[in-house]
Motif scaffolding. Structure first.
Motif, PDB file in Angstrom:
ATOM      1  N   MET A  95      -6.848   7.772 -10.016  1.00  0.00           N
ATOM      2  CA  MET A  95      -7.296   7.946  -8.763  1.00  0.00           C
ATOM      3  C   MET A  95      -7.619   6.609  -7.961  1.00  0.00           C
ATOM      4  SD  MET A  95      -7.790  10.389  -6.612  1.00  0.00           S
ATOM      5  CE  MET A  95      -7.341   9.986  -4.816  1.00  0.00           C
ATOM      6  N   ALA A  96      -7.956   5.694  -8.515  1.00  0.00           N
ATOM      7  CA  ALA A  96      -8.231   4.159  -8.087  1.00  0.00           C
ATOM      8  C   ALA A  96      -6.864   3.809  -7.787  1.00  0.00           C
ATOM      9  CB  ALA A  96      -8.979   3.463  -8.909  1.00  0.00           C
ATOM     10  N   ALA A  97      -5.945   3.870  -8.492  1.00  0.00           N
ATOM     11  CA  ALA A  97      -4.611   3.373  -8.415  1.00  0.00           C
ATOM     12  C   ALA A  97      -3.851   4.109  -7.156  1.00  0.00           C
ATOM     13  CB  ALA A  97      -3.608   3.637  -9.510  1.00  0.00           C
ATOM     14  N   VAL A  98      -3.940   5.417  -7.072  1.00  0.00           N
ATOM     15  CA  VAL A  98      -3.425   6.018  -5.736  1.00  0.00           C
ATOM     16  C   VAL A  98      -4.269   5.325  -4.602  1.00  0.00           C
ATOM     17  CG1 VAL A  98      -3.296   8.341  -4.790  1.00  0.00           C
ATOM     18  CG2 VAL A  98      -2.662   8.043  -7.068  1.00  0.00           C
ATOM     19  N   THR A  99      -5.448   5.302  -4.447  1.00  0.00           N
ATOM     20  CA  THR A  99      -6.113   4.949  -3.434  1.00  0.00           C
ATOM     21  C   THR A  99      -5.833   3.746  -3.073  1.00  0.00           C
ATOM     22  OG1 THR A  99      -7.949   6.350  -3.896  1.00  0.00           O
ATOM     23  CG2 THR A  99      -8.483   4.557  -2.739  1.00  0.00           C
ATOM     24  N   ALA A 100      -5.771   2.658  -4.017  1.00  0.00           N
ATOM     25  CA  ALA A 100      -5.123   1.281  -3.750  1.00  0.00           C
ATOM     26  C   ALA A 100      -3.706   1.160  -2.857  1.00  0.00           C
ATOM     27  CB  ALA A 100      -5.051   0.624  -4.812  1.00  0.00           C
ATOM     28  N   TYR A 101      -3.036   2.188  -3.600  1.00  0.00           N
ATOM     29  CA  TYR A 101      -1.674   2.289  -2.880  1.00  0.00           C
ATOM     30  C   TYR A 101      -1.776   2.913  -1.590  1.00  0.00           C
ATOM     31  CZ  TYR A 101       2.675   4.644  -1.709  1.00  0.00           C
ATOM     32  OH  TYR A 101       3.820   5.214  -1.125  1.00  0.00           O
ATOM     33  N   LEU A 102      -2.720   3.888  -1.302  1.00  0.00           N
ATOM     34  CA  LEU A 102      -2.890   4.361   0.231  1.00  0.00           C
ATOM     35  C   LEU A 102      -3.270   3.366   1.144  1.00  0.00           C
ATOM     36  CD1 LEU A 102      -3.593   8.002  -0.799  1.00  0.00           C
ATOM     37  CD2 LEU A 102      -1.488   7.320   0.108  1.00  0.00           C
ATOM     38  N   ASP A 103      -4.367   2.497   0.522  1.00  0.00           N
ATOM     39  CA  ASP A 103      -4.944   1.395   1.457  1.00  0.00           C
ATOM     40  C   ASP A 103      -4.070   0.524   1.962  1.00  0.00           C
ATOM     41  OD1 ASP A 103      -7.328   3.078   1.299  1.00  0.00           O
ATOM     42  OD2 ASP A 103      -8.310   1.812  -0.250  1.00  0.00           O
ATOM     43  N   VAL A 104      -3.040   0.055   0.983  1.00  0.00           N
ATOM     44  CA  VAL A 104      -2.051  -1.013   1.212  1.00  0.00           C
ATOM     45  C   VAL A 104      -0.845  -0.360   2.319  1.00  0.00           C
ATOM     46  CG1 VAL A 104      -0.216  -2.482   0.521  1.00  0.00           C
ATOM     47  CG2 VAL A 104      -2.293  -2.358  -0.953  1.00  0.00           C
ATOM     48  N   CYS A 105      -0.845   0.952   1.980  1.00  0.00           N
ATOM     49  CA  CYS A 105       0.049   1.342   2.849  1.00  0.00           C
ATOM     50  C   CYS A 105      -0.401   1.612   4.299  1.00  0.00           C
ATOM     51  CB  CYS A 105       0.280   2.968   2.660  1.00  0.00           C
ATOM     52  SG  CYS A 105       1.732   3.061   1.349  1.00  0.00           S
TER      53      CYS A 105
END
Length: 190
Positions: A95-105
């Motif tokens: 979930m942390a990885a997905v959230t980091a990806y979405l935040d960069v997007c």
């Protein structure tokens, strides 16, 4: 001087600075004009350099877009690795990885939109396959811990899910808590 391949790093600090300035200009043009407005002329005008300078660093527009894509995903990779480093494998890490990806997007909405649009018009190549492999390697221990095997299949599904949430947020122009909660719920098996 022959044009550089888009993946090459310029030798001098000035060269690296110029290449980064061109990529920054590309992001600004993309934000303003989208993929259709992302021309060599628009980029060099935005960067304040001669058109010939562009060809010192990029063979053509396609190589430039590929470099924007590569830089974007390097940012994603750095953000993901930073956030997951202290986390034990499992759902929290995923979930942390997905959230980091979405935040960069979200932070780079215009370039993410250009990348998506460019991919609609071309075939995803070896560079994209390499990115999938890198992110699969990051996620593999967590997927194994929570029993999501075969890892390769579930990693691709999680990447696709995160990409779809990124599209939802791109359309909205902001974080969509419901979509992020949906990822969390799916990872929790609910």
């Amino acid at each position: 001087m022959t044009p550089a391949r888009s993946g090459e790093v310029p030798v001098t600090p000035k060269g690296r600075e110029t290449k980064e300035a061109l990529l920054d200009a590309g992001e600004a043009v993309a934000a303003r004009d989208g993929l259709s407005g992302l021309s060599v002329t628009a980029v060099t005008t935005q960067a304040g350099v001669a058109k010939g300078t562009f060809y010192v660093y990029f063979a053509d527009r396609a190589a430039f877009i590929e470099a924007l894509d590569r830089r974007f995903y390097e940012r994603v990779k750095e953000a993901v690795l930073d956030v997951v480093a202290p986390i034990a494998p499992g759902r929290v890490l995923l979930m942390a990885a997905v959230t980091a990806y979405l935040d960069v997007c979200l932070a780079h909405r215009s370039i993410k939109a250009v990348i998506l649009e460019a991919r609609v018009h071309s075939v995803r190549g070896a560079a994209f396959a390499d990115l999938v492999d890198q992110f699969t390697a990051i996620m593999a221990p967590s997927l194994e811990v929570i029993g999501m095997t075969p890892v390769g299949v579930y990693a691709r599904l999680l990447i696709a899910l995160a990409s779809e949430v990124a599209l939802i947020e791109l359309e909205r122009g902001s974080s969509v808590d419901e979509a992020r909660a949906g990822v969390r719920k799916m990872l929790e098996g609910g």
